[in-house]
Design a protein around this motif. Sequence first.
Motif, PDB file in Angstrom:
ATOM      1  N   ALA A  35      -7.105   7.536  25.473  1.00 42.31           N
ATOM      2  CA  ALA A  35      -7.549   7.353  24.495  1.00 42.31           C
ATOM      3  C   ALA A  35      -6.922   8.730  22.916  1.00 42.31           C
ATOM      4  O   ALA A  35      -7.954   9.384  23.620  1.00 42.31           O
ATOM      5  N   THR A  36      -7.076   8.104  22.218  1.00 46.30           N
ATOM      6  CA  THR A  36      -6.192   8.921  21.002  1.00 46.30           C
ATOM      7  C   THR A  36      -7.257   8.185  19.701  1.00 46.30           C
ATOM      8  O   THR A  36      -6.283   7.611  19.424  1.00 46.30           O
ATOM      9  N   ARG A  37      -7.406   9.371  19.137  1.00 41.11           N
ATOM     10  CA  ARG A  37      -8.008   8.951  17.895  1.00 41.11           C
ATOM     11  C   ARG A  37      -7.186   9.768  16.385  1.00 41.11           C
ATOM     12  O   ARG A  37      -6.802  10.954  16.721  1.00 41.11           O
ATOM     13  N   ALA A  38      -7.388   9.433  15.536  1.00 39.34           N
ATOM     14  CA  ALA A  38      -6.174   9.268  14.322  1.00 39.34           C
ATOM     15  C   ALA A  38      -6.737   9.066  13.316  1.00 39.34           C
ATOM     16  O   ALA A  38      -7.448   8.023  13.118  1.00 39.34           O
ATOM     17  N   GLU A  39      -6.176   9.667  12.548  1.00 40.65           N
ATOM     18  CA  GLU A  39      -6.523   9.905  10.869  1.00 40.65           C
ATOM     19  C   GLU A  39      -5.789   8.628  10.811  1.00 40.65           C
ATOM     20  O   GLU A  39      -6.576   7.583   9.509  1.00 40.65           O
ATOM     21  N   HIS A  40      -4.724   8.339  10.999  1.00 42.30           N
ATOM     22  CA  HIS A  40      -4.196   7.089  10.035  1.00 42.30           C
ATOM     23  C   HIS A  40      -3.270   6.964  11.546  1.00 42.30           C
ATOM     24  O   HIS A  40      -2.594   7.407  12.322  1.00 42.30           O
ATOM     25  N   VAL A  41      -3.186   5.751  11.722  1.00 41.71           N
ATOM     26  CA  VAL A  41      -2.351   4.317  12.919  1.00 41.71           C
ATOM     27  C   VAL A  41      -0.969   3.414  11.814  1.00 41.71           C
ATOM     28  O   VAL A  41      -1.836   2.585  11.116  1.00 41.71           O
ATOM     29  N   LEU A  42       0.237   3.935  12.335  1.00 43.14           N
ATOM     30  CA  LEU A  42       1.019   3.157  12.140  1.00 43.14           C
ATOM     31  C   LEU A  42       1.319   2.071  12.786  1.00 43.14           C
ATOM     32  O   LEU A  42       1.599   2.509  14.154  1.00 43.14           O
ATOM     33  N   VAL A  43       1.973   1.315  12.455  1.00 46.61           N
ATOM     34  CA  VAL A  43       1.898  -0.057  13.166  1.00 46.61           C
ATOM     35  C   VAL A  43       3.410   0.200  12.906  1.00 46.61           C
ATOM     36  O   VAL A  43       3.717  -0.782  11.989  1.00 46.61           O
ATOM     37  N   ASN A  44       4.066  -0.387  14.353  1.00 47.08           N
ATOM     38  CA  ASN A  44       5.488  -0.110  14.377  1.00 47.08           C
ATOM     39  C   ASN A  44       5.871  -1.785  15.798  1.00 47.08           C
ATOM     40  O   ASN A  44       6.997  -1.697  16.168  1.00 47.08           O
ATOM     41  N   CYS A  45       4.792  -2.719  14.962  1.00 49.40           N
ATOM     42  CA  CYS A  45       4.789  -4.010  16.142  1.00 49.40           C
ATOM     43  C   CYS A  45       4.129  -4.331  14.630  1.00 49.40           C
ATOM     44  O   CYS A  45       4.470  -4.407  13.957  1.00 49.40           O
ATOM     45  N   SER A  46       4.662  -5.962  15.516  1.00 52.59           N
ATOM     46  CA  SER A  46       3.898  -7.132  13.957  1.00 52.59           C
ATOM     47  C   SER A  46       3.059  -7.350  14.178  1.00 52.59           C
ATOM     48  O   SER A  46       2.100  -7.069  15.028  1.00 52.59           O
ATOM     49  N   PRO A  47       1.990  -8.378  12.957  1.00 53.12           N
ATOM     50  CA  PRO A  47       1.171  -8.564  12.489  1.00 53.12           C
ATOM     51  C   PRO A  47       0.894  -8.576  13.738  1.00 53.12           C
ATOM     52  O   PRO A  47      -0.668  -8.572  14.205  1.00 53.12           O
ATOM     53  N   HIS A  48       1.493  -9.807  14.306  1.00 54.75           N
ATOM     54  CA  HIS A  48       0.259 -10.283  15.393  1.00 54.75           C
ATOM     55  C   HIS A  48       0.171  -9.925  16.919  1.00 54.75           C
ATOM     56  O   HIS A  48      -0.615  -9.916  17.131  1.00 54.75           O
ATOM     57  N   GLU A  49       1.179  -8.411  16.737  1.00 49.98           N
ATOM     58  CA  GLU A  49       0.954  -7.330  17.615  1.00 49.98           C
ATOM     59  C   GLU A  49      -0.868  -7.018  17.566  1.00 49.98           C
ATOM     60  O   GLU A  49      -1.308  -6.287  17.766  1.00 49.98           O
ATOM     61  N   LEU A  50      -0.520  -6.412  16.207  1.00 50.85           N
ATOM     62  CA  LEU A  50      -1.314  -6.034  15.691  1.00 50.85           C
ATOM     63  C   LEU A  50      -2.840  -6.736  15.813  1.00 50.85           C
ATOM     64  O   LEU A  50      -3.635  -5.820  16.468  1.00 50.85           O
TER      65      LEU A  50
ATOM     66  N   MET B 116     -12.378  12.303  27.891  1.00 56.44           N
ATOM     67  CA  MET B 116     -12.775  12.060  26.254  1.00 56.44           C
ATOM     68  C   MET B 116     -11.569  12.075  25.938  1.00 56.44           C
ATOM     69  O   MET B 116     -10.212  12.683  26.290  1.00 56.44           O
ATOM     70  N   GLY B 117     -10.597  11.657  24.729  1.00 49.48           N
ATOM     71  CA  GLY B 117     -10.189  11.425  23.944  1.00 49.48           C
ATOM     72  C   GLY B 117      -9.221  11.988  23.527  1.00 49.48           C
ATOM     73  O   GLY B 117     -10.063  13.238  22.860  1.00 49.48           O
ATOM     74  N   THR B 118      -7.789  12.310  23.535  1.00 49.08           N
ATOM     75  CA  THR B 118      -7.413  13.410  21.969  1.00 49.08           C
ATOM     76  C   THR B 118      -7.659  13.278  20.791  1.00 49.08           C
ATOM     77  O   THR B 118      -7.744  11.678  20.074  1.00 49.08           O
ATOM     78  N   GLN B 119      -7.425  13.867  19.583  1.00 52.08           N
ATOM     79  CA  GLN B 119      -7.434  14.174  18.346  1.00 52.08           C
ATOM     80  C   GLN B 119      -5.696  14.273  17.760  1.00 52.08           C
ATOM     81  O   GLN B 119      -5.243  15.145  17.745  1.00 52.08           O
ATOM     82  N   ARG B 120      -5.088  13.649  17.008  1.00 49.46           N
ATOM     83  CA  ARG B 120      -4.209  13.414  15.933  1.00 49.46           C
ATOM     84  C   ARG B 120      -3.955  12.807  14.756  1.00 49.46           C
ATOM     85  O   ARG B 120      -5.390  12.647  14.077  1.00 49.46           O
ATOM     86  N   ASP B 121      -3.272  13.614  14.133  1.00 54.39           N
ATOM     87  CA  ASP B 121      -3.649  13.302  12.759  1.00 54.39           C
ATOM     88  C   ASP B 121      -2.757  11.669  12.575  1.00 54.39           C
ATOM     89  O   ASP B 121      -3.674  10.819  11.669  1.00 54.39           O
ATOM     90  N   VAL B 122      -1.785  11.722  13.118  1.00 52.24           N
ATOM     91  CA  VAL B 122      -0.675  10.234  13.653  1.00 52.24           C
ATOM     92  C   VAL B 122       0.016   9.850  14.283  1.00 52.24           C
ATOM     93  O   VAL B 122      -0.127  10.561  15.489  1.00 52.24           O
ATOM     94  N   VAL B 123      -0.790   8.763  14.953  1.00 52.34           N
ATOM     95  CA  VAL B 123      -0.396   7.243  16.464  1.00 52.34           C
ATOM     96  C   VAL B 123       0.325   6.311  15.479  1.00 52.34           C
ATOM     97  O   VAL B 123      -0.240   6.023  14.962  1.00 52.34           O
ATOM     98  N   ILE B 124       1.414   6.219  15.577  1.00 53.04           N
ATOM     99  CA  ILE B 124       2.840   5.628  15.581  1.00 53.04           C
ATOM    100  C   ILE B 124       2.519   4.479  16.619  1.00 53.04           C
ATOM    101  O   ILE B 124       2.981   5.099  17.700  1.00 53.04           O
ATOM    102  N   ILE B 125       2.451   3.184  16.720  1.00 54.69           N
ATOM    103  CA  ILE B 125       2.455   2.400  17.806  1.00 54.69           C
ATOM    104  C   ILE B 125       3.731   1.522  17.778  1.00 54.69           C
ATOM    105  O   ILE B 125       3.787   0.679  16.593  1.00 54.69           O
ATOM    106  N   GLY B 126       4.362   2.286  18.403  1.00 54.37           N
ATOM    107  CA  GLY B 126       5.799   1.417  19.040  1.00 54.37           C
ATOM    108  C   GLY B 126       7.214   1.994  18.169  1.00 54.37           C
ATOM    109  O   GLY B 126       6.997   3.289  17.009  1.00 54.37           O
TER     110      GLY B 126
END
Length: 538
Positions: free
Chosen positions: A282-297, A1-11
Amino acid sequence: MGTQRDVVIIGGGHNGLTAAAYLAQAGLDVQVLERLDVLGGAAISAEAFAGVDARLSRYSYLVSLLPQRIIDDLGLSIELAPRRYSSYTPVPGTDHGLLVDNHDPVATAESFAALGAEDDAVAWARFYEGTQHLARALFPTVTDPLLTRSEARAAVVAAADAAGIDGAALWDALIEQPVGRTIADTFRNDVVRGVVYTDALIGTFAPNDDETLLANRCFLYHVIGGGTGDWNVPVGGMGAVSGELERAARLAGATLTTGAEVVALTADKTVRWVDDAGVEHATRAEHVLVNCSPHELARLLAAGDESAASGDAGMAAPPAEGAQVKVNLLLRRLPRLRDESVDPAAAFGGTFHINETFSQLQRAYDEAAAGQVPGVIPAEIYCHSLTDPSILGPELRASGAQTLTVFALHVPDRLLTEANNDAMRETLQRAVLDSLNSVLAEPIESLLLIDAHGEPCVETKTTRDLEHVLRLPGGSIFHGDLAWPWAEDDEPLDTPARRWGVATGMPGVLLCGSGARRGGAVSGIAGHNAAMAVLESR
């Protein structure tokens, strides 16, 4: 079972850390997931040469666009040291050069005159007075919701008109028509034209007359930073900047996880990742911020079995291509110049331009566009250690050792493949050193320090190297083509993400890196704006 966060930032690059600090300060539960074992992304310092006590800014190296607002908001202890000299440019094939001294306008005028470019000295002052009005009008807006194009134009015109300059003509010359054409119309000397145009080419592959206006966008970001266009040296190296952002994020309560490889992102904003022990999470978030490139996204969404979202450029992942090669050098002293009237400490105290006349830039572009390594590679150099010797250990400082960072232009990623990258790295390094030697009074190789393995202290990074290490698509330092720092008049600004220039077309998933609007360079702007969009949406 995954965790829950307000925000996960990738990168965990500097923008991700900026966003994490703002959001954690606001009381949100924030986790940053960084694939590498060190935070900071391209804004790091490293001991590049074995056994040599020097911490170089390995990738990014100067700071202009970091707003004081971010420094103040996050309580960052960052020192950005100005450089007295703007630039020195040897005239190829001669023993003369152009020295632009920010503190001595008389000496600068005399240097222009020595090249027979007296009229260009006057035009230079007038031209950069115009860019100052652009900077003062536009830079304060980069940490606000996007202006429209009409609003941006009105702000620039009003600022220029108030100073007795034709604001409408200024906007047309630098925004609406190719900036290379404006430069050619403004200046007569080939060297002067080239020095001015280089600001349109850092990280950008474009001809001198660029109808796409990509060069204009690059030029604009290079002349508006801090409201002055000055590019300053981060004291302690680029790692000191990311280190302060990391400290701010940790103090605010953000969870910063290194060695965390994100492998997929799903529509319900579940981030799947693997830690450095190989355990899947597996981490579920209300918001995911992507600090990688659009290609990586796009890749992460595909791995999450999601089709690419439509609408916003952040998800479209248009082709991206870098066009540079970076060479780090560590010398036992600065090299002697062919122009004996110029102190090497002055010449290397600002930006040192090599083979970057206007005609040389076009020739190199034409050769690269035809699939060839330019016969003479244009490049520019700066010496961090002259302004900030703290990056060198005590013995190196006492010995007179200096660093040189070379950024070579017009080497597009299309010239490289996975199969030829190692050979091309050697070829490009040789070409860069040959270009540098052509304007020096002694070969640079004779001045290189030797590392603990008996190897000369020279490190070269190709576009493919940047893609491999940092996952920059095509080695693009901007994650793709730069966008104007405003919205078009008919562009919808009906969501917080769109108003702040961080939309991806997927609700709750925001760009917070260089691929965001206003995201290029070491600035923290994209991280700030993504955080503001999250807070506005809540």
